[in-house]
Design a protein around this motif. Structure first.
Motif, mmCIF file in Angstrom:
data_model
loop_
_atom_site.group_PDB
_atom_site.id
_atom_site.type_symbol
_atom_site.label_atom_id
_atom_site.label_comp_id
_atom_site.label_asym_id
_atom_site.label_seq_id
_atom_site.Cartn_x
_atom_site.Cartn_y
_atom_site.Cartn_z
ATOM 1 N N GLU A 76 0.862 -1.183 0.000
ATOM 2 C CA GLU A 76 0.000 0.000 0.000
ATOM 3 C C GLU A 76 0.897 1.231 0.000
ATOM 4 O OE1 GLU A 76 -3.297 0.098 0.025
ATOM 5 O OE2 GLU A 76 -3.745 -2.027 0.252
ATOM 6 N N THR A 77 0.939 1.916 -1.115
ATOM 7 C CA THR A 77 1.905 3.011 -1.228
ATOM 8 C C THR A 77 1.519 4.246 -0.417
ATOM 9 O OG1 THR A 77 0.824 3.395 -3.319
ATOM 10 C CG2 THR A 77 3.018 2.470 -3.409
ATOM 11 N N ASP A 78 0.249 4.299 0.032
ATOM 12 C CA ASP A 78 -0.105 5.470 0.835
ATOM 13 C C ASP A 78 -0.032 5.166 2.333
ATOM 14 O OD1 ASP A 78 -2.234 3.794 1.029
ATOM 15 O OD2 ASP A 78 -3.740 5.380 1.019
ATOM 16 N N ASP A 79 0.460 3.989 2.662
ATOM 17 C CA ASP A 79 0.616 3.631 4.065
ATOM 18 C C ASP A 79 1.610 4.592 4.711
ATOM 19 O OD1 ASP A 79 1.158 2.348 6.480
ATOM 20 O OD2 ASP A 79 0.602 0.418 5.597
ATOM 21 N N ASP A 84 9.598 -0.447 2.413
ATOM 22 C CA ASP A 84 10.926 -0.636 1.872
ATOM 23 C C ASP A 84 10.868 -0.678 0.342
ATOM 24 O OD1 ASP A 84 13.607 -1.149 1.658
ATOM 25 O OD2 ASP A 84 13.282 -3.316 1.674
ATOM 26 N N ALA A 85 11.463 0.322 -0.274
ATOM 27 C CA ALA A 85 11.392 0.443 -1.728
ATOM 28 C C ALA A 85 12.027 -0.757 -2.422
ATOM 29 C CB ALA A 85 12.066 1.741 -2.167
ATOM 30 N N THR A 86 13.128 -1.260 -1.855
ATOM 31 C CA THR A 86 13.803 -2.398 -2.490
ATOM 32 C C THR A 86 12.930 -3.647 -2.425
ATOM 33 O OG1 THR A 86 15.850 -1.445 -1.683
ATOM 34 C CG2 THR A 86 15.989 -3.661 -2.577
ATOM 35 N N ALA A 87 12.246 -3.824 -1.302
ATOM 36 C CA ALA A 87 11.364 -4.989 -1.186
ATOM 37 C C ALA A 87 10.263 -4.909 -2.230
ATOM 38 C CB ALA A 87 10.762 -5.039 0.214
ATOM 39 N N MET A 88 9.745 -3.692 -2.459
ATOM 40 C CA MET A 88 8.706 -3.521 -3.479
ATOM 41 C C MET A 88 9.246 -3.861 -4.860
ATOM 42 S SD MET A 88 6.957 0.091 -2.597
ATOM 43 C CE MET A 88 5.662 0.035 -3.814
ATOM 44 N N PHE A 155 4.040 -0.377 -12.965
ATOM 45 C CA PHE A 155 4.374 0.876 -12.280
ATOM 46 C C PHE A 155 3.097 1.684 -12.004
ATOM 47 C CE2 PHE A 155 5.544 5.339 -12.192
ATOM 48 C CZ PHE A 155 6.764 5.378 -11.520
ATOM 49 N N CYS A 156 2.258 1.820 -13.035
ATOM 50 C CA CYS A 156 1.058 2.651 -12.899
ATOM 51 C C CYS A 156 0.019 2.004 -11.993
ATOM 52 C CB CYS A 156 0.461 2.960 -14.270
ATOM 53 S SG CYS A 156 1.552 3.939 -15.303
ATOM 54 N N ARG A 157 0.035 0.688 -11.885
ATOM 55 C CA ARG A 157 -0.890 0.039 -10.944
ATOM 56 C C ARG A 157 -0.418 0.266 -9.516
ATOM 57 N NH1 ARG A 157 -3.054 -5.944 -12.702
ATOM 58 N NH2 ARG A 157 -4.144 -5.318 -14.601
ATOM 59 N N LEU A 158 0.888 0.188 -9.337
ATOM 60 C CA LEU A 158 1.440 0.405 -7.995
ATOM 61 C C LEU A 158 1.238 1.836 -7.522
ATOM 62 C CD1 LEU A 158 4.826 -1.508 -7.780
ATOM 63 C CD2 LEU A 158 3.060 -1.439 -6.022
ATOM 64 N N PHE A 159 1.404 2.769 -8.439
ATOM 65 C CA PHE A 159 1.336 4.189 -8.065
ATOM 66 C C PHE A 159 0.155 4.859 -8.761
ATOM 67 C CE2 PHE A 159 5.856 2.868 -8.174
ATOM 68 C CZ PHE A 159 6.051 2.813 -6.804
ATOM 69 N N SER A 160 -0.971 4.191 -8.684
ATOM 70 C CA SER A 160 -2.163 4.721 -9.360
ATOM 71 C C SER A 160 -2.744 5.889 -8.581
ATOM 72 C CB SER A 160 -3.212 3.617 -9.481
ATOM 73 O OG SER A 160 -3.705 3.315 -8.192
ATOM 74 N N GLN A 181 9.071 12.185 -0.415
ATOM 75 C CA GLN A 181 10.401 11.584 -0.622
ATOM 76 C C GLN A 181 10.295 10.060 -0.658
ATOM 77 O OE1 GLN A 181 13.019 13.090 -1.644
ATOM 78 N NE2 GLN A 181 11.846 14.976 -1.464
ATOM 79 N N ARG A 182 9.476 9.533 0.238
ATOM 80 C CA ARG A 182 9.329 8.079 0.312
ATOM 81 C C ARG A 182 8.692 7.537 -0.977
ATOM 82 N NH1 ARG A 182 7.893 8.087 5.553
ATOM 83 N NH2 ARG A 182 5.659 8.067 5.160
ATOM 84 N N ILE A 183 7.678 8.247 -1.436
ATOM 85 C CA ILE A 183 7.023 7.823 -2.679
ATOM 86 C C ILE A 183 8.010 7.882 -3.843
ATOM 87 C CG2 ILE A 183 5.261 8.495 -4.369
ATOM 88 C CD1 ILE A 183 3.532 9.407 -1.971
ATOM 89 N N ARG A 184 8.819 8.929 -3.834
ATOM 90 C CA ARG A 184 9.799 9.052 -4.936
ATOM 91 C C ARG A 184 10.831 7.931 -4.891
ATOM 92 N NH1 ARG A 184 10.139 15.614 -5.576
ATOM 93 N NH2 ARG A 184 8.119 15.707 -6.631
ATOM 94 N N ALA A 185 11.216 7.520 -3.686
ATOM 95 C CA ALA A 185 12.180 6.410 -3.571
ATOM 96 C C ALA A 185 11.555 5.126 -4.106
ATOM 97 C CB ALA A 185 12.597 6.232 -2.112
ATOM 98 N N GLN A 186 10.260 4.932 -3.798
ATOM 99 C CA GLN A 186 9.565 3.736 -4.306
ATOM 100 C C GLN A 186 9.486 3.778 -5.829
ATOM 101 O OE1 GLN A 186 5.790 4.253 -2.414
ATOM 102 N NE2 GLN A 186 6.433 3.412 -0.441
ATOM 103 N N ARG A 187 9.160 4.945 -6.339
ATOM 104 C CA ARG A 187 8.986 5.058 -7.797
ATOM 105 C C ARG A 187 10.309 4.912 -8.544
ATOM 106 N NH1 ARG A 187 4.839 10.159 -8.248
ATOM 107 N NH2 ARG A 187 3.041 9.175 -7.273
ATOM 108 N N MET A 188 11.392 5.211 -7.879
ATOM 109 C CA MET A 188 12.699 5.025 -8.531
ATOM 110 C C MET A 188 13.101 3.552 -8.469
ATOM 111 S SD MET A 188 16.384 6.660 -7.534
ATOM 112 C CE MET A 188 17.908 5.987 -8.199
ATOM 113 N N ALA A 189 12.778 2.891 -7.335
ATOM 114 C CA ALA A 189 13.259 1.522 -7.119
ATOM 115 C C ALA A 189 12.708 0.540 -8.156
ATOM 116 C CB ALA A 189 12.887 1.063 -5.718
ATOM 117 N N ILE A 190 11.456 0.721 -8.546
ATOM 118 C CA ILE A 190 10.843 -0.252 -9.479
ATOM 119 C C ILE A 190 11.573 -0.256 -10.830
ATOM 120 C CG2 ILE A 190 8.692 -0.903 -10.676
ATOM 121 C CD1 ILE A 190 8.411 -1.383 -7.708
#
Ligand SMILES: [Zn+2]
Ligand SMILES: [Zn+2]
Length: 453
Positions: A76-79, A84-88, A155-160, A181-190
Motif C-alpha cells: 500500500e503506497t499510501d501507508d 521498503d522500496a527495495t522490497a517492493m 508501475f502505474c498500478r502500484l502508483f495509481s 520523498q518516500r514515494i519518490r524512492a519507491q517510484r525510482m526503485a521499481i
C-alpha cells in the motif's frame, strides 16, 4: 511412438500441434478432439500451456505475468509506515522459465495481450508506418514495445491515482515532504531493476503515452505539464482510452480527479516518470535521453516514411501526413468542412448534421473520405489520389471543396427538389441571418456573383 492406431501421429507430433494453438480456447478444443490429444496433454501440461501462453503474449510473457501477479495489496503506497522500496522492487520477480499458469491468469493474459496489441497498432501507425492501421513492427521491435508496456502497467498500478485514496479529498497534511520523498524512492526503485537499454525503451514508450495525453489536453497541456503527469498515472489503459475517445473526460470521471480543478495534490504526480528516470540516469551515470527524442528512438530500428512530404505542397510531415489509415485522426467536425457561409445556414446544417452524425466511427470516416475522392473535381484536383499522403492543410482544402458537393448529391439522390440557386452560392451572407432567404434559395452551388473563391 504411436498414440493410438486411430490417430496415425506420433506423440511428439501431437504435442507439437498443441503448442501451436493461438489461444487457450483453441487448445481446450484441441484437447477435446480425441483421447490421444487429451492423453498427451496430461503428460506435458506445463510445457504445452507455456507454449500457448507464449503464442498469445509473445516473449514479453515474464513481464505480463509479473504485472498480473504482483501482490499489490501487500504494498500500500499510501501507508504512512515506511515501505521498503527495495522490497517492493524485488517482489514477485519476472519469471523467465514460467511453470504454472492458472485458469484466471490465462483469462487475464488474453485480455491484456489484446489491449497491448491495440496499443502497438497505434504506436506503429504514429511512429513506424502511417500507411497501416495494424502494427508493422518487427518481432524484435514488438518485443521491446510490449515488454516496456507491461512494465509501465505494473508501475502505474502500484502508483495509481486510487492508491492514494480519494484524490480530491486528500488532506494536504497527509502528504508532507517526508511522504513525498518516500514515494519518490519507491517510484525510482521499481524501474531501477531494469538494464539501461530496456530502461531507455521504457522511456520511449512513456514518451508515446505522453504524446497521446498532450494531444487530448490540447492547449491545457502547454499551460501545465503536470496535467500530463496526472494522466500518465492512468497507465497504458488510460492512454488507449484517451486515444479512442479523443478526450480525457471519462478518465477523470473513472479515476476520480478533476484535471482543471485547482488541486495541490497534483504535486504527488509531478514528474511521475521524469523524476525516477532522472534519478536513475544520475545514479547510474547514463547520458539522459533528450526531451525531444521521438518515441521511436529506443524501440524501432527503422521508421518508414519519416522524411516524406505532402504529395501536393511538398510540406514536410513524415508520419503526421494523412493517408487512408489515419484519416479518422483528422479530428474535425464535418460541419467545419462546409464551404463559405454554409455552416451558418441552419437549413443546410440541420440536415447535414443528421447525415454525418455517424462519422465518429473510424471505418465510417474512411469510407466517407474515400467517397469524396470519387467526386474529385477537375481541373483543380486533377492528380489528387486517395492513396496519396497529404498535410492537414491540403487534405482540409480538398475536403472543403468536395463536402458540399457530396451533400448536394446525397440530397438529390434522396429526392430533394432544390429551389432556385442563389447568385452568391455558398458565399451568400444573407443565408446566415434571413431564414426566409435561406429557405427559398439553394446555396449548395458555386457563386456566380461576388467572391467566387
Ligand atoms: Zn500539403
Ligand atoms: Zn443567398
Amino acid at each position: 511412438m504411436r498414440a493410438y492406431s486411430s490417430l496415425p501421429l506420433d506423440d511428439d507430433i501431437v504435442d507439437r500441434i498443441m503448442t501451436f494453438c493461438p489461444t487457450f480456447g483453441t487448445l481446450q478444443a484441441t484437447i477435446l478432439v480425441s483421447k490421444a490429444f487429451y492423453r498427451v496433454f496430461q503428460i506435458h501440461p506445463k510445457s504445452i500451456t507455456r507454449a500457448v501462453a507464449y503464442n498469445i503474449v509473445g516473449p514479453a510473457l515474464p513481464q505480463a505475468l509479473r504485472m498480473i501477479r504482483y501482490p499489490y495489496d501487500e504494498y500500500e503506497t499510501d501507508d504512512s509506515h515506511a515501505l521498503d522500496a527495495t522490497a517492493m522492487a524485488t517482489a514477485c520477480p519476472e519469471e523467465q522459465a514460467v511453470t504454472i499458469i492458472t485458469a484466471m491468469e490465462k483469462i487475464e493474459l488474453q485480455e491484456e495481450s489484446k489491449m497491448v496489441g491495440t496499443l502497438e497498432d497505434i504506436y506503429s501507425l504514429t511512429n513506424k508506418d502511417r500507411m497501416s492501421r495494424t502494427s508493422l513492427l518487427t518481432s524484435e521491435e514488438s518485443w521491446r514495445f510490449r515488454r516496456a508496456i507491461y512494465r509501465i502497467k505494473l508501475f502505474c498500478r502500484l502508483f495509481s491515482i486510487q492508491c492514494y485514496g480519494n484524490f480530491e479529498e486528500l488532506d494536504d497534511d497527509e502528504f508532507d515532504d517526508d511522504m513525498i520523498q518516500r514515494i519518490r524512492a519507491q517510484r525510482m526503485a521499481i524501474p531501477n531493476e531494469y538494464p539501461a537499454d530496456e530502461l531507455l525503451q521504457l522511456y520511449s514508450v512513456v514518451a508515446f503515452m505522453k504524446g497521446i495525453f498532450a494531444d487530448v489536453l490540447g492547449e491545457a497541456a502547454n499551460s501545465s505539464s503536470v496535467l500530463v503527469d496526472v494522466l500518465l498515472a492512468t497507465g497504458p489503459d488510460g492512454a488507449l482510452r484517451a486515444w479512442e475517445e479523443r478526450s480525457p473526460d471519462s478518465l477523470q470521471d473513472d479515476h476520480g480527479f478533476g484535471l482543471f480543478a485547482d488541486n495541490d495534490n497534483y504535486k504527488l504526480f509531478a514528474g511521475y516518470f521524469a523524476i525516477p528516470f532522472k534519478n536513475i540516469w544520475t545514479a547510474r551515470n547514463i547520458t539522459p535521453p533528450k526531451d525531444d527524442d521521438p518515441p521511436s528512438k529506443w524501440i524501432l530500428d527503422q521508421v518508414n516514411g519519416a522524411n516524406d512530404t505532402c504529395s501536393q505542397c511538398a510540406a514536410p510531415g513524415g508520419l503526421k501526413l494523412f493517408t487512408p489509415a489515419n484519416w479518422d485522426r483528422l479530428d474535425t467536425d464535418p460541419l467545419n468542412l462546409l464551404k463559405g457561409n454554409l455552416r451558418q445556414n441552419t437549413t443546410v446544417t440541420t440536415p447535414f448534421t443528421g447525415l454525418t452524425a455517424h462519422l465518429y466511427d473510424p471505418p465510417a470516416i474512411e469510407a466517407w473520405i474515400s467517397e469524396l475522392f470519387t467526386l474529385r473535381q477537375s481541373p483543380d484536383f486533377d492528380g489528387w489520389e486517395a492513396e496519396d499522403s497529404y498535410c492537414r492543410e491540403c487534405l482540409t482544402k480538398f475536403l472543403e471543396a468536395h463536402v458540399w458537393r457530396w451533400f448536394l448529391d446525397t440530397r438529390l439522390k434522396a429526392g430533394w427538389a432544390p429551389p432556385e440557386d442563389c447568385w452568391y452560392g455558398w458565399n451568400c451572407r444573407t443565408q446566415t441571418h434571413k431564414l426566409g432567404h435561406a429557405q427559398t434559395k439553394n446555396h449548395l452551388c458555386v457563386p456566380t456573383r461576388g467572391d467566387r473563391t
